[in-house]
Scaffold this motif. Structure first.
Motif: not given
Length: 190
Positions: A119-124, A154-163
């Motif tokens: 359940m590690h968001k960044e690794a997923i 679904d596993y992005c934690t920052t706006r940069t990752q989403t972008a």
């Protein structure tokens, strides 16, 4: 001819570096093994195997047609754009690379499964991005790459990752001709 040959040599190097057997077959398959054949435009867009003709036979047939027939009435053939000095396909490389690509994909799926079990968001997110990158580089289905990218959002934690993922989705959607999805993600990136 020298510039064209150099371009095909560079393309082959990049295709081999990416391990894209599908693209290698598309670019070098027609011109390298069939010794100067053409591909009929009639079968190429319908998803069927294109009809292949020898160039000399096609030229003789065109000379035998009546002068009054229009180009629309004739069976159009398009010269397959292959290297000026075709070589036989490297079947050993193709087989080895397909096996390697399959094994690499299985390894990436294993990493994704491990990340999901912890359940590690960044690794997923990273695992989904690696899968998408692998599928795009190796000529895998762009729909699989798109699915991986959509799940990664679904596993992005920052706006940069989403972008970042949105831009990759835009790129894949544009390549697929899915302009509705392009519009949707352009709005999200803005």
């Amino acid at each position: 001819d020298a510039v064209a040959q150099q371009a095909f040599d560079l393309a082959e190097q990049q295709i081999r570096a990416d391990g894209n057997v599908k693209r290698y077959r598309e670019v070098f398959g027609g011109g390298s093994q069939d010794g100067g054949h053409t591909v009929s435009a009639a079968g190429s867009s319908s998803g069927e195997q294109p009809e292949v003709h020898n160039i000399e036979e096609e030229q003789q047939r065109q000379h035998q047609e009546p002068a009054h027939s229009s180009s629309a009435d004739r069976h159009h053939s398009v010269r397959r754009h292959g290297p000026p000095n075709p070589r036989p396909l490297d079947l050993e490389w193709m087989d080895a690379t397909e096996t390697s690509n399959h094994n690499a994909r299985q390894m990436l799926l294993g990493r994704l499964s491990t990340a999901q079990s912890h359940m590690h968001k960044e690794a997923i997110r990273t695992a989904y991005m690696a899968l998408a990158d692998h599928d795009l580089k190796t000529g895998g289905a762009s729909s699989e790459a798109m699915g991986s990218l959509l799940r990664a959002t679904d596993y992005c934690t920052t706006r940069t990752q989403t972008a970042q993922i949105s831009l990759l989705i835009l790129q894949v959607a544009f390549a697929q001709g899915n302009f509705g999805q392009v519009r949707e993600y352009v709005r999200k990136v803005e």
